[in-house]
Design a protein around this motif. Structure first.
Motif, mmCIF file in Angstrom:
data_model
loop_
_atom_site.group_PDB
_atom_site.id
_atom_site.type_symbol
_atom_site.label_atom_id
_atom_site.label_comp_id
_atom_site.label_asym_id
_atom_site.label_seq_id
_atom_site.Cartn_x
_atom_site.Cartn_y
_atom_site.Cartn_z
ATOM 1 N N MET A 1 19.525 1.606 -1.573
ATOM 2 C CA MET A 1 19.642 0.433 -1.265
ATOM 3 C C MET A 1 18.314 0.909 0.152
ATOM 4 N N GLN A 2 18.665 1.923 0.931
ATOM 5 C CA GLN A 2 17.604 1.997 1.631
ATOM 6 C C GLN A 2 16.347 2.498 1.145
ATOM 7 N N GLN A 3 16.110 3.226 0.428
ATOM 8 C CA GLN A 3 14.619 3.170 0.227
ATOM 9 C C GLN A 3 14.296 1.879 -0.664
ATOM 10 N N LEU A 4 14.945 1.425 -1.019
ATOM 11 C CA LEU A 4 14.490 -0.003 -1.747
ATOM 12 C C LEU A 4 14.123 -1.470 -0.047
ATOM 13 N N LEU A 5 14.855 -0.665 0.520
ATOM 14 C CA LEU A 5 14.214 -2.649 2.022
ATOM 15 C C LEU A 5 13.051 -1.011 2.925
ATOM 16 N N LYS A 6 13.168 0.034 2.725
ATOM 17 C CA LYS A 6 11.440 0.569 3.870
ATOM 18 C C LYS A 6 10.732 0.147 2.637
ATOM 19 N N ARG A 7 10.626 0.898 1.378
ATOM 20 C CA ARG A 7 9.553 0.856 0.211
ATOM 21 C C ARG A 7 9.204 -1.396 0.592
ATOM 22 N N LEU A 8 9.565 -2.488 0.527
ATOM 23 C CA LEU A 8 10.063 -3.136 0.947
ATOM 24 C C LEU A 8 8.822 -4.269 1.757
ATOM 25 N N SER A 9 9.636 -3.713 3.346
ATOM 26 C CA SER A 9 9.098 -3.382 4.634
ATOM 27 C C SER A 9 7.510 -2.940 4.482
ATOM 28 N N ILE A 10 7.013 -2.244 3.962
ATOM 29 C CA ILE A 10 6.442 -1.126 3.755
ATOM 30 C C ILE A 10 4.922 -2.360 2.709
ATOM 31 N N ILE A 11 5.560 -3.031 2.090
ATOM 32 C CA ILE A 11 4.754 -3.668 0.979
ATOM 33 C C ILE A 11 4.269 -4.551 2.212
ATOM 34 N N LYS A 12 5.291 -5.263 2.418
ATOM 35 C CA LYS A 12 5.309 -6.314 4.177
ATOM 36 C C LYS A 12 3.889 -5.964 4.972
ATOM 37 N N ALA A 13 4.351 -4.657 5.506
ATOM 38 C CA ALA A 13 3.208 -4.057 5.733
ATOM 39 C C ALA A 13 1.799 -4.396 5.390
ATOM 40 N N SER A 14 1.849 -3.701 3.927
ATOM 41 C CA SER A 14 0.303 -3.654 3.535
ATOM 42 C C SER A 14 -0.132 -4.742 2.580
ATOM 43 N N VAL A 15 0.599 -6.178 2.947
ATOM 44 C CA VAL A 15 0.011 -7.220 2.888
ATOM 45 C C VAL A 15 -0.630 -8.240 4.058
ATOM 46 N N ALA A 16 0.061 -7.300 5.005
ATOM 47 C CA ALA A 16 -0.448 -7.719 6.179
ATOM 48 C C ALA A 16 -2.250 -7.736 6.688
ATOM 49 N N LEU A 17 -1.574 -5.993 6.186
ATOM 50 C CA LEU A 17 -3.414 -5.403 6.451
ATOM 51 C C LEU A 17 -4.043 -5.350 4.984
ATOM 52 N N GLU A 18 -3.534 -6.358 3.992
ATOM 53 C CA GLU A 18 -4.434 -6.683 3.007
ATOM 54 C C GLU A 18 -4.813 -5.032 2.223
ATOM 55 N N ASP A 19 -4.013 -3.815 2.287
ATOM 56 C CA ASP A 19 -4.519 -2.898 1.344
ATOM 57 C C ASP A 19 -3.481 -3.133 -0.217
ATOM 58 N N TYR A 20 -4.047 -3.389 -1.273
ATOM 59 C CA TYR A 20 -3.789 -3.326 -2.605
ATOM 60 C C TYR A 20 -3.461 -2.812 -3.307
ATOM 61 N N GLU A 21 -4.276 -0.815 -2.988
ATOM 62 C CA GLU A 21 -3.432 0.200 -3.177
ATOM 63 C C GLU A 21 -2.212 0.475 -2.376
ATOM 64 N N ILE A 22 -1.799 0.353 -1.576
ATOM 65 C CA ILE A 22 -0.604 0.446 -1.155
ATOM 66 C C ILE A 22 0.564 -0.182 -1.621
ATOM 67 N N ILE A 23 0.525 -1.517 -1.961
ATOM 68 C CA ILE A 23 1.059 -2.302 -2.586
ATOM 69 C C ILE A 23 1.073 -2.170 -4.037
ATOM 70 N N GLU A 24 0.440 -1.436 -4.368
ATOM 71 C CA GLU A 24 1.004 -0.627 -5.840
ATOM 72 C C GLU A 24 1.104 0.461 -6.029
ATOM 73 N N LEU A 25 1.354 1.057 -5.308
ATOM 74 C CA LEU A 25 1.906 2.297 -5.076
ATOM 75 C C LEU A 25 3.070 2.028 -5.017
ATOM 76 N N GLN A 26 4.131 2.099 -4.060
ATOM 77 C CA GLN A 26 4.930 0.799 -3.184
ATOM 78 C C GLN A 26 5.900 0.130 -4.412
ATOM 79 N N ILE A 27 5.357 -0.641 -5.444
ATOM 80 C CA ILE A 27 5.704 -0.961 -6.439
ATOM 81 C C ILE A 27 5.965 -0.046 -7.430
#
Length: 100
Positions: free
Chosen positions: A1-27
């Motif tokens: 669960m913790q890993q999922l929550l951390k990865r979702l937080s990374i995705i949220k930050a990546s959206v703010a940075l408009e970093d599509y590659e990191i979003i795809e990697l985290q997905i």
């Protein structure tokens, strides 16, 4: 669960940075985890590029699943890092002693 929550937080930050590659990697990393229906829905929103709804869903999911467990998770991670550093220090001292 913790890993999922951390990865979702990374995705949220990546959206703010408009970093599509990191979003795809985290997905791709999240998809290898065991997901509940709500988390699976978030992944579907991200795959469909519905970022506004995904961010709202991520916020709700993180809020719903955080609390004392997150604190324990952070404390565990810190303890693991301290252990790793002590192991490296011990290895260095052992190597130094063997050279004498």
């Amino acid at each position: 669960m913790q890993q999922l929550l951390k990865r979702l937080s990374i995705i949220k930050a990546s959206v703010a940075l408009e970093d599509y590659e990191i979003i795809e990697l985290q997905i791709s990393k999240i998809q290898s985890l065991e997901l509940d229906n709500e988390a699976q829905s978030i992944i579907e929103q991200l795959n469909e590029h519905q970022y506004i709804s995904a961010i709202s869903s991520i916020d709700r999911y993180i809020d719903k699943n955080t609390g004392l467990v997150v604190y324990e998770g952070a404390q565990s991670a810190a303890l693991k890092l301290e252990l790793k550093m002590l192991e490296l220090k011990l290895q260095g001292l052992s190597d130094k002693k063997m050279k004498k």
